[in-house]
Design an enzyme around this catalytic site. Structure first.
Site, PDB file in Angstrom:
ATOM      1  CG  PHE A  35      67.255  32.779   5.967  1.00 32.95           C
ATOM      2  CD1 PHE A  35      67.798  32.449   4.743  1.00 32.95           C
ATOM      3  CD2 PHE A  35      66.964  34.111   6.227  1.00 32.95           C
ATOM      4  CE1 PHE A  35      68.054  33.432   3.798  1.00 32.95           C
ATOM      5  CE2 PHE A  35      67.207  35.088   5.294  1.00 32.95           C
ATOM      6  CZ  PHE A  35      67.747  34.752   4.065  1.00 32.95           C
ATOM      7  CD1 TRP A  63      60.211  36.027   3.132  1.00 31.27           C
ATOM      8  CD2 TRP A  63      59.735  34.171   4.262  1.00 31.27           C
ATOM      9  NE1 TRP A  63      60.008  35.029   2.216  1.00 31.27           N
ATOM     10  CE2 TRP A  63      59.712  33.887   2.877  1.00 31.27           C
ATOM     11  CE3 TRP A  63      59.460  33.154   5.172  1.00 31.27           C
ATOM     12  CZ2 TRP A  63      59.429  32.605   2.395  1.00 31.27           C
ATOM     13  CZ3 TRP A  63      59.174  31.880   4.684  1.00 31.27           C
ATOM     14  CH2 TRP A  63      59.162  31.616   3.304  1.00 31.27           C
ATOM     15  CE  LYS A  93      68.387  47.694   0.214  1.00 34.07           C
ATOM     16  NZ  LYS A  93      68.829  46.571  -0.628  1.00 34.07           N
ATOM     17  CB  ALA A 147      72.285  51.409  -4.861  1.00 39.53           C
ATOM     18  CB  THR A 151      61.638  41.059   2.819  1.00 39.25           C
ATOM     19  OG1 THR A 151      61.719  40.592   1.476  1.00 39.25           O
ATOM     20  CG2 THR A 151      60.651  40.209   3.584  1.00 39.25           C
ATOM     21  CG  PHE A 174      72.895  46.874  -4.649  1.00 39.49           C
ATOM     22  CD1 PHE A 174      72.486  45.573  -4.841  1.00 39.49           C
ATOM     23  CD2 PHE A 174      72.870  47.734  -5.727  1.00 39.49           C
ATOM     24  CE1 PHE A 174      72.060  45.131  -6.091  1.00 39.49           C
ATOM     25  CE2 PHE A 174      72.455  47.298  -6.983  1.00 39.49           C
ATOM     26  CZ  PHE A 174      72.052  45.990  -7.154  1.00 39.49           C
ATOM     27  NE  ARG A 219      65.750  51.423  -4.655  1.00 34.30           N
ATOM     28  CZ  ARG A 219      66.801  50.661  -4.911  1.00 34.30           C
ATOM     29  NH1 ARG A 219      67.644  51.022  -5.871  1.00 34.30           N
ATOM     30  NH2 ARG A 219      67.028  49.571  -4.222  1.00 34.30           N
ATOM     31  CE  LYS A 224      67.792  43.922  -6.471  1.00 32.11           C
ATOM     32  NZ  LYS A 224      66.361  44.035  -6.180  1.00 32.11           N
TER      33      LYS A 224
END
Length: 580
Positions: free
Chosen positions: A405, A433, A95, A297, A97, A325, A118, A129
């Site tokens: 991906f 990415w 998210k 969150a 990224t 999240f 954030r 994480k």
């Protein structure tokens, strides 16, 4: 080299979920270290921020001065874009990224855009994480600083919170003029680290000189009400007023004791004076990024600060922000808490999904995600569909960003696109990415189309005047698709008492596992008819919401069996390795 390969594999899986690449590829931190950063004054100039309005922290990060922010009040707002996601899985979603890549993509197609995200908490960085700076070629830099001490905001919040803790105990020690019931001190301490041993502790042991022993505990700093207040306050005056409104204890006859009664609000504001100012940094492509605040969150409201978002909206034509999240937590709270409190309204929403995550939601084990499985993708899309429906319910147009991906097949991608089309939305393949902003140009054009269309008719899920328990039910049934909400008499009576005390108009902040629509983290997909048990409620009177703690969610996380900190070190050149 074997150690590097192992660390690289974990970094990739946590940040973006890619399969472990050839050793010739660079890690996220290596990519960030090679960034050609511009002096922060040049980044500010892209948004017409004069150099004198920036308070530099080194050469590549700065705080934006409050006086300059105040001068922006009469400017119109740009368009607000929210990036949210499906429920997180071990397969990776990306998210942050995508937020960074979309911001870069908007700038590449000629739009004046900024991102608002954030700050990172040390707990997850050293736990499981990882950081919060994005990944691959869609990152915010300086990545190492942002994921560690940054500009000291979290330390200031920790200090302010614990100053209040000390002043409460000190007040009791010196005679307890306010008549605080030591059994009903609700204010806990905080530390920005995952430390399960601190969840429940006894303080003031050792005799009379050390005070009165009592049972208390620690939360992680990002769960502090002080963090929530900093992220919702409009300015320093509002900050001090909200701090003063915090309820920290009760007397024996259940009368509330406020922070202002302890006379801590002024000193706390002093500690938070600099932390209140938004941080400006840059992406790998030298585009402006506001990084400020960091409430989780799953146990808080999960959005960056109001002051950063509003400042960006005055300076940029398009502002891309994220909510933590999945959309059932972050986006719901963004809409029902942040937007409600700040008078904001999103113009478009991006829901991030991945083929791998769809397969996991469809029942495929993580070890088997490399094999094509269109049927599992189709089965797992129910989770994505639930989020699309929920977000549309807020009256905002939606586009799905498929975070690409390397192992995704054409058939699997086509299955996701076809499913999303059936839901009345469009899914766009994104390769930010690997390719940075160039890989998000198509998504950027679609976002501009939606945001400029004027079709958004934002509405919250429930009205202010709805009773508190009914608000909890509205979220549980409307967003989670639960069959019922359970709570014992003590919880219901507490909600009624708060309504009678004048807090019934507040929104609710659901503290729940991020991994599922239910309170069972192992229940993937789109479950329906489950029960949401509310085991505790907490009043955050200063932040302006009521927290409903559901299931087994913890406000102080623990470290995993093999924490990320085991692989974080300085190399022979004194450069940080192992952050991701």
């Amino acid at each position: 080299m074997a150690r590097r390969a192992s660390r690289y594999s974990r970094e990739r899986e946590k940040c973006s979920g890619r399969e472990p690449p050839d050793m010739g590829f660079k890690t996220d931190i290596e990519i960030a270290r090679e960034a050609k950063k511009q002096p922060i004054q040049q980044i500010g100039a892209k948004l017409d921020i004069p150099s004198e309005a920036l308070l530099p922290y080194g050469h590549d990060k700065a705080k934006v001065g409050q006086e300059f922010i105040n001068s922006l009040d009469d400017r119109p707002n740009g368009k607000l874009i929210l990036v949210t996601a499906i429920n997180p899985t071990p397969a990776g979603e990306g998210k942050t990224t995508t937020t960074v890549g979309l911001g870069d993509g908007l700038n590449r197609i000629g739009k004046r855009a900024a991102i608002c995200i954030r700050e990172a908490s040390l707990g997850p960085n050293f736990g499981m994480k990882g950081g919060a700076a994005g990944g691959g070629h869609a990152q915010v830099v300086p990545m190492e600083d942002m994921n560690l001490h940054f500009t000291g905001d979290f330390h200031a919040i920790t200090a302010a919170h614990n100053l209040l803790s000390a002043m409460i105990d000190n007040h009791i020690y010196w005679g307890n003029e306010l008549g605080i019931d030591e059994r009903r001190v609700t204010w806990r301490r905080v530390i920005d680290m995952n430390d399960r041993a601190l969840r429940d502790v006894v303080t003031a042991l050792g005799g009379v000189a050390n005070g009165f022993p009592r049972q208390t505990g620690f939360d992680i700093t990002v769960a502090s009400e002080v963090m929530a207040i900093l992220c919702l306050a409009a300015d320093l005056d509002d900050l001090q007023s909200r701090l003063g409104d915090m309820i920290v204890a009760y007397t024996r006859d259940r009368a509330p004791i406020y922070c202002r009664d302890i006379k801590a609000d002024g000193a706390m504001t002093v500690l938070l004076k600099d932390a209140m100012q938004p941080n400006l940094v840059q992406t790998l492509e030298n585009n402006p990024a506001f990084v400020h605040g960091g409430p989780f969150a799953n146990i808080a409201h999960g959005c960056n600060s109001v002051i950063a978002t509003k400042t960006a909206l005055k300076l940029a034509d398009y502002v891309v922000t994220e909510a933590g999240f999945g959309a059932d937590l972050g986006a719901e709270k963004f809409m029902n808490i942040k937007c409600r409190k700040a008078g904001l309204a999103p113009d478009a929403v991006v829901i991030v999904a991945t083929v791998r995550a769809m397969k996991m939601n469809g029942g495929v084990a993580k070890a088997d995600l490399g094999a094509e499985n269109v049927a599992a993708v189709e089965a797992g899309c129910a989770n994505l569909g639930r989020h699309i429906k929920n977000v549309k319910g807020f009256g905002v147009p939606v586009v799905v960003g498929i975070n690409h991906f390397a192992g995704d097949t054409e058939a699997e991608i086509a299955a996701v696109k076809a499913y999303v089309a059936e839901q009345g939305a469009e899914a766009i393949l994104c390769k930010h990415w690997a390719d940075g902003g160039a890989g998000a140009e198509e998504l950027a054009r679609k976002v501009v189309e939606l945001a400029d269309s004027g079709v958004a008719e934002f509405t919250t899920l429930y009205p202010d005047e709805m009773p508190l328990f009914e608000k909890i039910e509205a979220v549980a049934k409307g967003i989670y698709h639960a069959g019922e909400v359970t709570a014992d008499k003590k919880v219901r009576d507490q909600l009624t008492a708060w309504e009678e005390a004048g807090y019934g108009h507040l929104p609710v902040c659901m503290a729940k596992t991020q991994y599922s629509f239910s309170t069972d983290p192992n229940e993937r997909g789109a479950p329906e008819g489950h029960t949401i048990p509310v085991r505790e409620v907490r009043l955050s009177a200063g932040a302006g919401f009521v927290v409903a703690i559901c299931g087994e969610i913890m406000t102080m996380p623990g470290l995993p069996r093999v924490p990320a900190s085991e692989n974080i070190r300085l190399n022979e050149d004194s450069l940080i390795e192992g952050l991701f």
